[in-house]
Design a protein around this motif. Sequence first.
Motif: not given
Length: 196
Positions: A14-17, A143-150, A156-159
């Motif tokens: 996400y890395m908004l900051y 890699t696929i698992q990590k992408l699913k989490q991300v 979540l972070e966007t709301g």
Amino acid sequence: MELEYSSALTGAGYMLYEVKQISILKKEGLLDKEIRQKVLEENLFQYEKMSSIKRAFPYILKRVNVLDESLLQLITQESLEIAKIINLYGIMKSDRLFFEFMNEVIQEKLQRNEYLLEKKDVNSYFTIKAEQSDFIASWSEATIQKLKQVYKKILLETGMLKSLRTGELNRLIIDEQIKDQLRGIGDIQYIRAMGE
């Protein structure tokens, strides 16, 4: 030009900051290489490891570079809610696989007034994409698992996702300034992908 598929979001979620920091420098008129130098020398992201900055930087810069002058203005000057939506747009605009996820999974659910993102929805999306693309099929399970989490964490972070545990979805309230700007530059599909 169509974007290639990428697993870059595993190292640049996400890395908004970070996006806001680079957007500020961009607005000040710095060139990409000057921005990179400043980020590294002054540790603007406040990371402990230089390697993390070096890994994430190109993807964050790419995300900022898809924003036009008006969106840069909004992300640096307006509220956190507006910045979140512009960041989401930037992620979609610079990452084809994530855009297609938003378009094919999230948008369709919201159109049907289904407010639950289940594990099977995310799993079947990646299964279908692996069937359509040899490149995605070649990625490791990790890699696929990590992408699913991300992907879920971005929502979540966007709301858009109320909680990772329940998978309950929310509709975003998209500011009219953003809608007008995206319509004006012909990017209406991104507004739709956010569920509008």
